[in-house]
Scaffold this motif. Structure first.
Motif, mmCIF file in Angstrom:
data_model
loop_
_atom_site.group_PDB
_atom_site.id
_atom_site.type_symbol
_atom_site.label_atom_id
_atom_site.label_comp_id
_atom_site.label_asym_id
_atom_site.label_seq_id
_atom_site.Cartn_x
_atom_site.Cartn_y
_atom_site.Cartn_z
ATOM 1 N N LYS A 89 0.824 -1.209 0.000
ATOM 2 C CA LYS A 89 0.000 0.000 0.000
ATOM 3 C C LYS A 89 0.860 1.260 0.000
ATOM 4 O O LYS A 89 0.480 2.283 -0.588
ATOM 5 N N VAL A 90 2.018 1.198 0.670
ATOM 6 C CA VAL A 90 2.921 2.351 0.680
ATOM 7 C C VAL A 90 3.581 2.533 -0.679
ATOM 8 O O VAL A 90 3.781 3.667 -1.150
ATOM 9 N N ILE A 91 3.909 1.430 -1.358
ATOM 10 C CA ILE A 91 4.633 1.503 -2.629
ATOM 11 C C ILE A 91 3.720 1.948 -3.766
ATOM 12 O O ILE A 91 4.155 2.667 -4.693
ATOM 13 N N GLU A 92 2.429 1.552 -3.756
ATOM 14 C CA GLU A 92 1.519 1.791 -4.900
ATOM 15 C C GLU A 92 1.449 3.251 -5.338
ATOM 16 O O GLU A 92 1.475 3.540 -6.547
ATOM 17 N N PRO A 93 1.385 4.248 -4.431
ATOM 18 C CA PRO A 93 1.335 5.643 -4.925
ATOM 19 C C PRO A 93 2.569 6.035 -5.737
ATOM 20 O O PRO A 93 2.451 6.821 -6.695
#
Length: 466
Positions: A69-73
């Motif tokens: 979730k942190v990497i997706e943006p």
């Protein structure tokens, strides 16, 4: 990259592309950075490279789902490079700083950083040189991280000539050889160098096995005494690095007759032909103060101009650089402290040669009758004495140092006072000369004698004085 590769305690070096209080703030700053630096995107995000993004959190553990979730943006950036999780060309990191863990509640991070990794430090390589997997070690072998840091303090580089006068199992020379130095070792313990007394698992092994294990060039080893150095030429080594024995786990010894130390008859010294090559000469106790003095004398004589001396020094109580033996060719540079237990500390001392050596330049030793004992003398008895006695000893040593400082200040004040009196008398003589009073016109106390009566002059005389 060169600095990072020599940094022992550094894990990675990174360039920050964007930061903020949230992931979105860090992403917005990263987009602004890429917009203002298009050459960065073409070099590190283009078709010719591969990349990966990793997540590291401080003060909290993230599950794999939370990391995604942190990497997706950040995947919304203009990526043209290929993803490679195994061996990427460029690594990007998302650092989430939660601060110190205060509670079990999952709070949002205080700061978020998006960075590109520039280089790895040396911390990851220390595991390869750990003493746990080393072929030949002893009870006092220096740990790998400390050995590499001492090599950095000595500014060891490719082609440097390095000497360890207390080589032991050559832990320090392993680090120096890694940096490309030409290493020389010296030790008084013949049996240790030849593995004649050691634990059974190391039977038949010697210090050269360590260099064969790591694929490093082996050092040249001499069985010699630091009290009587065997080196004939002076000013040849770029660095002297060592961990001298100080009597806690291994006591220092030097060549000498025990009978001579006790005032008895000394037997004549036998040669190699008579005693044989396996003969081990007699030895006597080598006090730590003499070890330090001989070591600094060795550095003054054998170091090249600008060369460095790096050694470990145990201390109990307060330490000041003035307690070290003073040599006109050697200058104190720095020291760092490692707390071991109680008041027992180990310090890494760094010194530098600043002057050419000549035979009359020697180390100034302590006056044992008048000067107080330094904090590194007789460390073993101080470490194992009761705490109350140790504190009383420190208090007495502190009082002696303060008393010496007061005496020195009084001497300086007396010298300044005498010089000021001399200057005052000189000024008085100048004033007397300006008034026409000669030196022979002074009385017995040094003051001006009674002036002669002035002659009466006429009022019209230009030379008349009031």
């Amino acid at each position: 990259k060169k600095i990072a590769k020599r940094s022992i305690m550094l894990k990675n070096a990174h360039k920050c592309l964007g930061q903020g209080s949230t992931v979105q703030d860090a992403l917005d700053q990263t987009k602004a950075f890429l917009k203002n630096n298009p050459e960065f995107a073409s070099m590190y995000m283009g078709h010719s490279v591969s990349f990966c993004i990793r997540v590291v959190a401080f003060g909290r553990t993230y599950t794999p789902q939370e990391q995604r979730k942190v990497i997706e943006p950040f995947l919304s950036l203009d990526w043209k490079a290929k993803v490679s999780l195994v061996n990427p060309d460029v690594q990007y990191w998302v650092f989430l700083d939660h601060g110190h863990l205060q509670s079990m509640q999952r709070q949002p991070p205080k700061r978020v950083y998006f960075c590109r990794q520039i280089s790895d430090g040396m911390r990851s390589k220390l595991k390869h040189y750990s003493l746990k997997t080393r072929a030949y070690i002893g009870p006092t072998s220096t740990s790998a991280d400390l050995a590499f840091m001492m090599a950095n303090q000595g500014q060891v580089r490719r082609g440097s000539l390095v000497l360890d006068p207390f080589v032991g199992t050559a832990s320090l020379l392993v680090a120096c050889s890694y940096f490309g130095a030409v290493s020389y070792g010296q030790d008084f313990d013949y049996c240790l160098l030849h593995s004649k007394r050691h634990k059974p698992s190391a039977k038949g092994k010697d210090l050269y096995d360590n260099f064969r294990q790591y694929g490093l060039p082996p050092p040249e080893i001499v069985c010699g005494d630091n009290a009587y150095p065997p080196w004939s030429r002076s000013e040849i080594f770029d660095c002297i690095i060592c961990d001298p024995p100080y009597g806690v786990r291994a006591g220092a010894r030097k060549s000498g007759s025990r009978n001579g130390a006790r005032g008895r008859k000394v037997n004549p010294v036998l040669g190699v032909a008579e005693a044989g090559r396996d003969h081990v000469p007699s030895s006597v106790v080598y006090p730590v103060e003499d070890v330090m003095g001989d070591l600094i004398d060795l550095a003054g004589r054998q170091l090249t101009l600008g060369g460095r001396l790096v050694f470990l020094l145990p201390t109990v109580g307060e330490f000041t650089p003035k307690q070290l033996p003073d040599h006109p060719c050697i200058k104190f540079i720095a020291h760092s402290k490692q707390q071991i237990t109680g008041g027992f500390e180990r310090r890494c001392i760094t010194m530098k040669k600043i002057k050419r050596w000549s035979p009359e330049l020697k180390c100034k030793r302590r006056d044992k009758e008048n000067d107080p004992e330094p904090c590194y003398a007789d460390v073993k008895s101080k470490v194992f004495m009761p705490k109350s006695e140790r504190e009383e000893l420190w208090a007495r040593e502190r009082q002696e140092r303060e008393k010496q400082q007061q005496q020195q200040q009084q001497k300086q004040q007396q010298q300044q006072g005498s010089s000021s009196v001399h200057v005052t008398e000189t000024d008085e003589q100048k004033n007397n000369s300006s008034l026409g009073v000669k030196d022979d016109a002074l009385d017995a106390d040094g003051g001006p004698a009674a002036p002669a009566p002035l002659k009466k002059r006429k009022c019209g005389d230009n030379n008349s004085k009031e």
